[in-house]
Design a protein around this motif. Sequence first.
Motif, PDB file in Angstrom:
ATOM      1  N   ASP A   1       0.857  -1.194   0.000  1.00  0.00           N
ATOM      2  CA  ASP A   1       0.000   0.000   0.000  1.00  0.00           C
ATOM      3  C   ASP A   1       0.893   1.245   0.000  1.00  0.00           C
ATOM      4  O   ASP A   1       1.515   1.586   0.997  1.00  0.00           O
ATOM      5  N   SER A   2       0.956   1.918  -1.154  1.00  0.00           N
ATOM      6  CA  SER A   2       1.868   3.064  -1.294  1.00  0.00           C
ATOM      7  C   SER A   2       1.375   4.310  -0.554  1.00  0.00           C
ATOM      8  O   SER A   2       2.103   5.287  -0.444  1.00  0.00           O
ATOM      9  N   ASN A   3       0.158   4.263  -0.072  1.00  0.00           N
ATOM     10  CA  ASN A   3      -0.369   5.423   0.670  1.00  0.00           C
ATOM     11  C   ASN A   3       0.073   5.412   2.125  1.00  0.00           C
ATOM     12  O   ASN A   3      -0.201   6.345   2.864  1.00  0.00           O
ATOM     13  N   THR A   4       0.707   4.342   2.534  1.00  0.00           N
ATOM     14  CA  THR A   4       1.163   4.243   3.913  1.00  0.00           C
ATOM     15  C   THR A   4       2.396   5.115   4.096  1.00  0.00           C
ATOM     16  O   THR A   4       3.284   5.126   3.243  1.00  0.00           O
ATOM     17  N   ALA A   5       2.445   5.828   5.197  1.00  0.00           N
ATOM     18  CA  ALA A   5       3.599   6.705   5.459  1.00  0.00           C
ATOM     19  C   ALA A   5       4.854   5.863   5.607  1.00  0.00           C
ATOM     20  O   ALA A   5       4.857   4.835   6.260  1.00  0.00           O
ATOM     21  N   THR A   6       5.928   6.304   4.972  1.00  0.00           N
ATOM     22  CA  THR A   6       7.201   5.598   5.082  1.00  0.00           C
ATOM     23  C   THR A   6       8.183   6.339   5.983  1.00  0.00           C
ATOM     24  O   THR A   6       9.239   5.825   6.296  1.00  0.00           O
ATOM     25  N   SER A   7       7.835   7.544   6.338  1.00  0.00           N
ATOM     26  CA  SER A   7       8.688   8.312   7.240  1.00  0.00           C
ATOM     27  C   SER A   7       7.825   8.735   8.426  1.00  0.00           C
ATOM     28  O   SER A   7       6.872   9.504   8.280  1.00  0.00           O
ATOM     29  N   LEU A   8       8.138   8.211   9.575  1.00  0.00           N
ATOM     30  CA  LEU A   8       7.340   8.468  10.774  1.00  0.00           C
ATOM     31  C   LEU A   8       8.211   9.115  11.846  1.00  0.00           C
ATOM     32  O   LEU A   8       9.428   9.009  11.819  1.00  0.00           O
TER      33      LEU A   8
ATOM     34  N   ASP B   1       4.405   8.913  16.965  1.00  0.00           N
ATOM     35  CA  ASP B   1       3.235   8.888  16.079  1.00  0.00           C
ATOM     36  C   ASP B   1       2.354   7.699  16.448  1.00  0.00           C
ATOM     37  O   ASP B   1       2.800   6.694  17.003  1.00  0.00           O
ATOM     38  N   SER B   2       1.073   7.781  16.066  1.00  0.00           N
ATOM     39  CA  SER B   2       0.132   6.677  16.304  1.00  0.00           C
ATOM     40  C   SER B   2       0.520   5.482  15.429  1.00  0.00           C
ATOM     41  O   SER B   2       1.097   5.653  14.349  1.00  0.00           O
ATOM     42  N   PRO B   3       0.155   4.287  15.876  1.00  0.00           N
ATOM     43  CA  PRO B   3       0.428   3.093  15.036  1.00  0.00           C
ATOM     44  C   PRO B   3      -0.265   3.229  13.673  1.00  0.00           C
ATOM     45  O   PRO B   3      -1.307   3.877  13.559  1.00  0.00           O
ATOM     46  N   ILE B   4       0.342   2.640  12.658  1.00  0.00           N
ATOM     47  CA  ILE B   4      -0.254   2.688  11.319  1.00  0.00           C
ATOM     48  C   ILE B   4      -0.560   1.258  10.866  1.00  0.00           C
ATOM     49  O   ILE B   4       0.033   0.284  11.346  1.00  0.00           O
ATOM     50  N   LEU B   5      -1.487   1.150   9.932  1.00  0.00           N
ATOM     51  CA  LEU B   5      -1.844  -0.135   9.342  1.00  0.00           C
ATOM     52  C   LEU B   5      -1.191  -0.205   7.962  1.00  0.00           C
ATOM     53  O   LEU B   5      -1.415   0.671   7.126  1.00  0.00           O
TER      54      LEU B   5
ATOM     55  N   VAL C   1      13.319  -0.416  16.802  1.00  0.00           N
ATOM     56  CA  VAL C   1      12.793   0.722  16.047  1.00  0.00           C
ATOM     57  C   VAL C   1      11.290   0.591  15.857  1.00  0.00           C
ATOM     58  O   VAL C   1      10.563   1.559  15.988  1.00  0.00           O
ATOM     59  N   ALA C   2      10.825  -0.641  15.514  1.00  0.00           N
ATOM     60  CA  ALA C   2       9.404  -0.849  15.263  1.00  0.00           C
ATOM     61  C   ALA C   2       9.051  -2.289  15.591  1.00  0.00           C
ATOM     62  O   ALA C   2       9.900  -3.176  15.604  1.00  0.00           O
ATOM     63  N   THR C   3       7.767  -2.521  15.882  1.00  0.00           N
ATOM     64  CA  THR C   3       7.260  -3.879  16.125  1.00  0.00           C
ATOM     65  C   THR C   3       6.020  -4.091  15.285  1.00  0.00           C
ATOM     66  O   THR C   3       5.385  -3.145  14.821  1.00  0.00           O
ATOM     67  N   ILE C   4       5.697  -5.350  15.116  1.00  0.00           N
ATOM     68  CA  ILE C   4       4.498  -5.715  14.357  1.00  0.00           C
ATOM     69  C   ILE C   4       3.539  -6.415  15.310  1.00  0.00           C
ATOM     70  O   ILE C   4       3.916  -7.376  15.995  1.00  0.00           O
ATOM     71  N   ASP C   5       2.310  -5.942  15.339  1.00  0.00           N
ATOM     72  CA  ASP C   5       1.249  -6.609  16.108  1.00  0.00           C
ATOM     73  C   ASP C   5       0.440  -7.451  15.142  1.00  0.00           C
ATOM     74  O   ASP C   5       0.146  -7.024  14.026  1.00  0.00           O
ATOM     75  N   SER C   6       0.059  -8.647  15.606  1.00  0.00           N
ATOM     76  CA  SER C   6      -0.736  -9.495  14.713  1.00  0.00           C
ATOM     77  C   SER C   6      -2.189  -9.096  14.676  1.00  0.00           C
ATOM     78  O   SER C   6      -2.734  -8.481  15.475  1.00  0.00           O
TER      79      SER C   6
END
Length: 188
Positions: A148-155, A159-163, A183-188
């Motif tokens: 999804d190219s609309n997702t922010a790549t620079s945070l 900032d709030s979590p993103i999908l 730096v970042a984690t992934i929630d299932s």
Amino acid sequence: PLSYISSNPAVVTVNSSGQLQFHNAGLAQIYINQGGDDNHQAAEQIIFDVIVHKINIAVEIDNQTKVYDGVPFMDSYTYSIGGGFINGDDTHVINSDGLSYYGDADGAVDAGTYEIKMEGLYAENYNFVYDTATLTITKSANNILTFDSNTATSLTYGDSPILITAQATSGLAVTYTVDDSSVATIDS
């Protein structure tokens, strides 16, 4: 003088000197007689069997390859006949009415290797010795991952979590990993 007779001239003939000439595969009996003369009785007849064996001819089944496409593999087999024909014979003496293929290749769908075998060629004077071939279904390289190219790549920190979403054209599940969990984690 001796006399010679063949019981099956289609298989073997014998001339007045006792020389055998082979014509086809099969079985014949050769009868040898000596009639005697004024001073000698006729000799006891001698009978012996002559077996003319078929010639072995190699049959090579061609290996097959296809890329996984979800469609079952069906009967696109080819083969070649080795040399060894004699007396002017060639592949035209072969009857292929009984030709059949078997093995686990027919109907194969998934990537892997499968066996191809065949049987059923016939010729009066030849045996056919079949090899075994392989069908190889390779994994499809047609698997494109879209993000999804609309997702922010620079945070920014805080900032709030993103999908984020990604999709594979193969329909296979997409898994997400992070190379640095500080730096970042992934929630299932």
